[in-house]
Design a protein around this motif. Structure first.
Motif, short mmCIF file in Angstrom:
data_model
loop_
_atom_site.label_atom_id
_atom_site.label_comp_id
_atom_site.label_asym_id
_atom_site.label_seq_id
_atom_site.Cartn_x
_atom_site.Cartn_y
_atom_site.Cartn_z
N MET A 176 22.93 43.04 -61.14
CA MET A 176 22.09 42.18 -60.33
C MET A 176 22.91 41.64 -59.17
N ALA A 177 22.39 41.67 -57.97
CA ALA A 177 23.08 41.15 -56.81
C ALA A 177 22.66 39.71 -56.55
N PHE A 178 23.62 38.87 -56.23
CA PHE A 178 23.33 37.47 -55.96
C PHE A 178 23.70 37.17 -54.52
N SER A 179 22.71 36.81 -53.72
CA SER A 179 22.93 36.55 -52.30
C SER A 179 23.66 35.23 -52.09
N THR A 180 24.46 35.16 -51.05
CA THR A 180 25.10 33.90 -50.67
C THR A 180 24.67 33.45 -49.29
N LEU A 181 23.61 34.04 -48.75
CA LEU A 181 23.13 33.70 -47.43
C LEU A 181 22.35 32.39 -47.46
N PRO A 182 22.36 31.61 -46.39
CA PRO A 182 21.59 30.37 -46.36
C PRO A 182 20.10 30.64 -46.37
N ALA A 183 19.33 29.62 -46.71
CA ALA A 183 17.88 29.76 -46.79
C ALA A 183 17.30 30.13 -45.43
N PRO A 184 16.38 31.11 -45.39
CA PRO A 184 15.82 31.51 -44.11
C PRO A 184 14.70 30.61 -43.62
N SER A 185 14.32 29.63 -44.40
CA SER A 185 13.20 28.77 -44.03
C SER A 185 13.60 27.33 -44.27
N SER A 186 12.67 26.42 -44.00
CA SER A 186 12.96 25.00 -44.20
C SER A 186 12.73 24.56 -45.63
N ALA A 187 12.27 25.44 -46.52
CA ALA A 187 12.10 25.08 -47.92
C ALA A 187 13.47 24.80 -48.52
N PRO A 188 13.54 23.91 -49.50
CA PRO A 188 14.85 23.48 -49.99
C PRO A 188 15.53 24.51 -50.87
N THR A 189 16.85 24.41 -50.92
CA THR A 189 17.63 25.09 -51.94
C THR A 189 17.69 24.18 -53.15
N VAL A 190 17.41 24.73 -54.33
CA VAL A 190 17.42 23.96 -55.57
C VAL A 190 18.47 24.56 -56.49
N GLY A 191 19.36 23.72 -56.98
CA GLY A 191 20.35 24.15 -57.96
C GLY A 191 19.87 23.87 -59.37
N PHE A 192 20.23 24.76 -60.27
CA PHE A 192 19.91 24.59 -61.69
C PHE A 192 21.19 24.70 -62.51
N ASP A 193 21.35 23.85 -63.48
CA ASP A 193 22.35 24.03 -64.52
C ASP A 193 21.90 25.19 -65.41
N LEU A 194 22.79 25.69 -66.26
CA LEU A 194 22.44 26.82 -67.12
C LEU A 194 22.20 26.39 -68.57
N ASP A 195 23.26 26.06 -69.29
CA ASP A 195 23.14 25.76 -70.72
C ASP A 195 22.24 24.56 -70.96
#
Length: 220
Positions: free
Chosen positions: A1-20
């Motif tokens: 699986m590829a995981f992008s590191t590019l910034p968001a292309p729109s004004s919608a927010p980036t949301v971080g999630f914890d895992l465990d």
């Protein structure tokens, strides 16, 4: 699986999630891995107790069972054993896929920021078919702010008071889910802005958040 590191292309927010205990119920897999580690090393580990305090880095748990000068080597052994034992035994938390999809369907980016060893975190997500835009591992509590700032996350979702602290240091909205070792009252006392019972409530909350006056489309 590829995981992008590019910034968001729109004004919608980036949301971080914890895992465990936020996106995955890692208790069955971790319990099994601790039991196997105990058998392999000949050292008693109360696996049932260990899985009641998930969140902090692995070394903070191992120090309860091994001498300090052995913890690093034992941690390496645990991480090497982990993929074959823990990944398939670990289910997604209720609402996990839908929460990530809600962010991406709105045009935002969903990232995972976790204290878990990054290669193993990625194995969990790939196995469960959860596809965030980036996965950053090996960060705990306030350290998580480094990745949240780098990816310009406006919201961070987690189950532990350490996640609340990381969000606050990053100046991100702290959304807590009471699905891990910290009850709702403790999460609120730590400064969580929002406390949800679990991730099944996240899509509705997120939709309301996007339309509300407190929505911050770009970080200051």
């Amino acid at each position: 699986m590829a995981f992008s590191t590019l910034p968001a292309p729109s004004s919608a927010p980036t949301v971080g999630f914890d895992l465990d205990m936020t996106l995955i119920d890692s208790r069955p897999g971790i319990r099994a891995c601790y039991q196997a580690l105990s058998e392999r090393t000949g050292t008693y580990i109360d696996a049932d107790l260990a899985v009641t305090r998930l969140g902090p880095p692995l070394a903070q748990e191992l120090i309860h069972w091994f001498p300090a000068d052995e913890v690093e080597a034992v941690a390496d052994l645990y991480r090497a054993m982990y993929p074959a034992i823990a990944v398939t035994a670990t289910p997604a938390m209720p609402g996990a896929r839908e929460a990530v999809d809600a962010v991406r369907n709105a045009g935002g980016r969903a990232i995972v920021v976790t204290a878990k060893y990054e290669p193993n975190a990625k194995l969990h997500l790939a196995h469960l078919g959860i596809e965030p835009d980036a996965v950053i591992g090996d960060l705990w509590a306030e350290q998580k702010a480094e990745a949240l700032r780098e990816h310009e996350a406006a919201v961070y979702v987690g189950d532990h008071v350490g996640d609340v602290r990381g969000a606050r240091v990053a100046d991100a909205l702290s959304v807590a889910v009471a699905t891990g070792p910290c009850p709702a009252e403790e999460l609120r006392a730590a400064g969580a802005d929002v406390v949800l019972t679990d991730l099944t409530a996240f899509p509705g909350w997120f939709s309301d958040h996007l339309g509300g006056p407190d929505y911050r489309p770009e970080r200051a």
